[in-house]
Design a protein around this motif. Structure first.
Motif, PDB file in Angstrom:
ATOM      1  N   VAL A   1       5.675   4.165   0.132  1.00 17.75           N
ATOM      2  CA  VAL A   1       4.226   4.300   0.104  1.00 17.75           C
ATOM      3  C   VAL A   1       3.632   3.258   1.045  1.00 17.75           C
ATOM      4  N   LEU A   2       2.780   3.689   1.951  1.00 19.38           N
ATOM      5  CA  LEU A   2       2.085   2.794   2.862  1.00 19.38           C
ATOM      6  C   LEU A   2       0.714   2.499   2.265  1.00 19.38           C
ATOM      7  N   LEU A   3       0.386   1.219   2.126  1.00 19.58           N
ATOM      8  CA  LEU A   3      -0.829   0.791   1.427  1.00 19.58           C
ATOM      9  C   LEU A   3      -1.653  -0.180   2.251  1.00 19.58           C
ATOM     10  N   ASP A   4      -2.946  -0.202   2.001  1.00 20.19           N
ATOM     11  CA  ASP A   4      -3.820  -1.306   2.371  1.00 20.19           C
ATOM     12  C   ASP A   4      -4.210  -1.962   1.055  1.00 20.19           C
ATOM     13  N   ILE A   5      -4.148  -3.292   1.003  1.00 17.04           N
ATOM     14  CA  ILE A   5      -4.395  -4.021  -0.239  1.00 17.04           C
ATOM     15  C   ILE A   5      -5.482  -5.065  -0.013  1.00 17.04           C
ATOM     16  N   ASP A   6      -6.478  -5.096  -0.904  1.00 19.47           N
ATOM     17  CA  ASP A   6      -7.530  -6.112  -0.891  1.00 19.47           C
ATOM     18  C   ASP A   6      -7.201  -7.139  -1.966  1.00 19.47           C
ATOM     19  N   LEU A   7      -7.164  -8.411  -1.578  1.00 18.53           N
ATOM     20  CA  LEU A   7      -6.858  -9.489  -2.513  1.00 18.53           C
ATOM     21  C   LEU A   7      -8.135 -10.152  -3.012  1.00 18.53           C
ATOM     22  N   ASP A   8      -8.071 -10.713  -4.223  1.00 14.02           N
ATOM     23  CA  ASP A   8      -9.231 -11.413  -4.782  1.00 14.02           C
ATOM     24  C   ASP A   8      -9.663 -12.588  -3.910  1.00 14.02           C
ATOM     25  N   SER A   9      -8.770 -13.130  -3.125  1.00 16.55           N
ATOM     26  CA  SER A   9      -9.084 -14.270  -2.261  1.00 16.55           C
ATOM     27  C   SER A   9      -9.955 -13.877  -1.073  1.00 16.55           C
ATOM     28  N   GLY A  10     -10.144 -12.555  -0.862  1.00 16.52           N
ATOM     29  CA  GLY A  10     -10.927 -12.086   0.267  1.00 16.52           C
ATOM     30  C   GLY A  10     -10.070 -11.613   1.429  1.00 16.52           C
ATOM     31  N   TYR A  11      -8.778 -11.907   1.385  1.00 20.49           N
ATOM     32  CA  TYR A  11      -7.878 -11.450   2.442  1.00 20.49           C
ATOM     33  C   TYR A  11      -7.482 -10.002   2.213  1.00 20.49           C
ATOM     34  N   GLN A  12      -7.029  -9.367   3.284  1.00 19.57           N
ATOM     35  CA  GLN A  12      -6.569  -7.983   3.214  1.00 19.57           C
ATOM     36  C   GLN A  12      -5.166  -7.895   3.788  1.00 19.57           C
ATOM     37  N   LEU A  13      -4.350  -7.084   3.162  1.00 16.97           N
ATOM     38  CA  LEU A  13      -3.021  -6.760   3.676  1.00 16.97           C
ATOM     39  C   LEU A  13      -3.087  -5.324   4.152  1.00 16.97           C
ATOM     40  N   GLU A  14      -2.728  -5.090   5.404  1.00 12.57           N
ATOM     41  CA  GLU A  14      -2.811  -3.744   5.966  1.00 12.57           C
ATOM     42  C   GLU A  14      -1.429  -3.192   6.253  1.00 12.57           C
ATOM     43  N   SER A  15      -1.273  -1.905   6.004  1.00 13.97           N
ATOM     44  CA  SER A  15      -0.034  -1.172   6.294  1.00 13.97           C
ATOM     45  C   SER A  15       1.183  -1.804   5.624  1.00 13.97           C
ATOM     46  N   VAL A  16       1.050  -2.086   4.331  1.00 12.93           N
ATOM     47  CA  VAL A  16       2.137  -2.648   3.535  1.00 12.93           C
ATOM     48  C   VAL A  16       3.001  -1.508   3.016  1.00 12.93           C
ATOM     49  N   LYS A  17       4.321  -1.626   3.170  1.00 12.24           N
ATOM     50  CA  LYS A  17       5.233  -0.591   2.691  1.00 12.24           C
ATOM     51  C   LYS A  17       5.779  -0.997   1.319  1.00 12.24           C
ATOM     52  N   LEU A  18       5.628  -0.111   0.346  1.00 16.58           N
ATOM     53  CA  LEU A  18       6.129  -0.306  -1.006  1.00 16.58           C
ATOM     54  C   LEU A  18       7.176   0.758  -1.282  1.00 16.58           C
ATOM     55  N   LYS A  19       8.333   0.347  -1.774  1.00 13.87           N
ATOM     56  CA  LYS A  19       9.384   1.302  -2.125  1.00 13.87           C
ATOM     57  C   LYS A  19       9.473   1.383  -3.641  1.00 13.87           C
ATOM     58  N   ILE A  20       9.389   2.598  -4.165  1.00 14.51           N
ATOM     59  CA  ILE A  20       9.479   2.849  -5.607  1.00 14.51           C
ATOM     60  C   ILE A  20      10.606   3.845  -5.830  1.00 14.51           C
ATOM     61  N   THR A  21      11.563   3.474  -6.665  1.00  9.21           N
ATOM     62  CA  THR A  21      12.707   4.348  -6.921  1.00  9.21           C
ATOM     63  C   THR A  21      12.371   5.372  -8.005  1.00  9.21           C
ATOM     64  N   HIS A  22      13.211   6.387  -8.108  1.00  4.01           N
ATOM     65  CA  HIS A  22      13.060   7.368  -9.185  1.00  4.01           C
ATOM     66  C   HIS A  22      13.198   6.685 -10.547  1.00  4.01           C
ATOM     67  N   GLU A  23      14.081   5.692 -10.623  1.00  3.66           N
ATOM     68  CA  GLU A  23      14.266   4.951 -11.875  1.00  3.66           C
ATOM     69  C   GLU A  23      13.000   4.182 -12.248  1.00  3.66           C
ATOM     70  N   ASP A  24      12.325   3.618 -11.234  1.00  4.23           N
ATOM     71  CA  ASP A  24      11.048   2.943 -11.485  1.00  4.23           C
ATOM     72  C   ASP A  24      10.047   3.919 -12.093  1.00  4.23           C
ATOM     73  N   MET A  25       9.954   5.108 -11.494  1.00  5.76           N
ATOM     74  CA  MET A  25       9.000   6.114 -11.972  1.00  5.76           C
ATOM     75  C   MET A  25       9.317   6.525 -13.405  1.00  5.76           C
ATOM     76  N   GLU A  26      10.610   6.656 -13.717  1.00  4.81           N
ATOM     77  CA  GLU A  26      11.000   6.979 -15.098  1.00  4.81           C
ATOM     78  C   GLU A  26      10.582   5.861 -16.042  1.00  4.81           C
ATOM     79  N   ALA A  27      10.775   4.619 -15.633  1.00  3.26           N
ATOM     80  CA  ALA A  27      10.398   3.481 -16.470  1.00  3.26           C
ATOM     81  C   ALA A  27       8.885   3.432 -16.680  1.00  3.26           C
ATOM     82  N   TYR A  28       8.118   3.820 -15.659  1.00  2.40           N
ATOM     83  CA  TYR A  28       6.661   3.852 -15.777  1.00  2.40           C
ATOM     84  C   TYR A  28       6.183   5.084 -16.539  1.00  2.40           C
ATOM     85  N   GLU A  29       7.114   5.992 -16.868  1.00  2.00           N
ATOM     86  CA  GLU A  29       6.834   7.217 -17.621  1.00  2.00           C
ATOM     87  C   GLU A  29       5.757   8.060 -16.949  1.00  2.00           C
TER      88      GLU A  29
END
Length: 84
Positions: A39-67
């Motif tokens: 998943v490619l994300l843009d993230i806004d932080l409470d500090s006022g900074y922004q993270l752009e084009s952050v790649k997050l990897k989520i496994t099928h096992e993660d999704m099962e754990a998150y139900e």
């Protein structure tokens, strides 16, 4: 060739408290693969900074754990957004 420096190489966990919280995020792109999702994300932080084009990897096992089968919900859980 430039050497890669990782934050874990610089910081000792017992010397610093945790950083700022995530205020919000936007999913830019999602792609499925054999292991789960990237998943490619843009993230806004409470500090006022922004993270752009952050790649997050989520496994099928993660999704099962998150139900959930909803990748948006999976990203929320992975980033620490939980229902009370």
């Amino acid at each position: 060739m430039e050497e890669s420096v990782h934050m874990t190489d610089i910081l000792e966990s017992n010397e610093y408290s945790t950083g700022t919280s995530i205020q919000s995020f936007n999913i830019i792109e999602t792609s499925a693969n054999a292991a789960g999702f990237e998943v490619l994300l843009d993230i806004d932080l409470d500090s006022g900074y922004q993270l752009e084009s952050v790649k997050l990897k989520i496994t099928h096992e993660d999704m099962e754990a998150y139900e959930t089968n909803d990748i948006h919900e999976g990203v929320k859980y992975a980033l620490g957004f939980f229902d009370d």
